[in-house]
Design a protein around this motif. Sequence first.
Motif, short mmCIF file in Angstrom:
data_model
loop_
_atom_site.label_atom_id
_atom_site.label_comp_id
_atom_site.label_asym_id
_atom_site.label_seq_id
_atom_site.Cartn_x
_atom_site.Cartn_y
_atom_site.Cartn_z
N LYS A 3 42.89 61.63 42.44
CA LYS A 3 41.67 61.17 41.75
C LYS A 3 40.84 62.32 41.17
O LYS A 3 40.27 62.18 40.11
N THR A 7 39.78 62.55 37.36
CA THR A 7 38.35 62.66 37.04
C THR A 7 38.08 63.80 36.07
O THR A 7 37.35 63.65 35.09
N THR A 10 39.84 63.03 32.51
CA THR A 10 39.26 61.93 31.74
C THR A 10 37.74 62.02 31.61
O THR A 10 37.14 61.26 30.84
N THR A 16 34.62 55.49 39.48
CA THR A 16 35.21 54.70 38.40
C THR A 16 36.73 54.77 38.44
O THR A 16 37.41 53.75 38.27
N VAL A 17 37.27 55.95 38.71
CA VAL A 17 38.73 56.10 38.82
C VAL A 17 39.24 55.23 39.97
O VAL A 17 40.24 54.52 39.83
N THR A 19 37.87 52.52 41.20
CA THR A 19 37.74 51.12 40.81
C THR A 19 38.88 50.70 39.88
O THR A 19 39.45 49.61 40.02
N ILE A 20 39.22 51.56 38.94
CA ILE A 20 40.33 51.27 38.01
C ILE A 20 41.63 51.16 38.79
O ILE A 20 42.42 50.22 38.57
N CYS A 21 41.88 52.08 39.71
CA CYS A 21 43.10 52.03 40.52
C CYS A 21 43.18 50.74 41.33
O CYS A 21 44.23 50.09 41.38
N GLU A 22 42.08 50.36 41.95
CA GLU A 22 42.05 49.11 42.73
C GLU A 22 42.34 47.90 41.87
O GLU A 22 43.08 47.00 42.26
N ARG A 23 41.78 47.87 40.67
CA ARG A 23 41.99 46.75 39.75
C ARG A 23 43.45 46.65 39.32
O ARG A 23 44.03 45.57 39.28
N VAL A 24 44.05 47.78 38.98
CA VAL A 24 45.45 47.79 38.54
C VAL A 24 46.37 47.37 39.68
O VAL A 24 47.28 46.56 39.48
#
Length: 58
Positions: A3, A7, A10, A16-17, A19-24
């Motif tokens: 991460k 970070t 990007t 935020t990273v 959260t994106i990983c959890e969503r994917v």
Amino acid sequence: MDKTTVTKLTRIAQKTVGTICERVVAKEIDPKRLEKLSIIEVDEIAYRKHHKYITQVI
């Protein structure tokens, strides 16, 4: 890629990273494939800070 590296590359917050990983993961990975999993082992050997390491997942 960890991460912290994502970070920096990007230029977005580490939260935020995450959260994106959890969503994917929630969207793409079928939770049923882990039902019979009883033990997971992770081993990481870091040589230095600049990402020369080995990660094993058993």
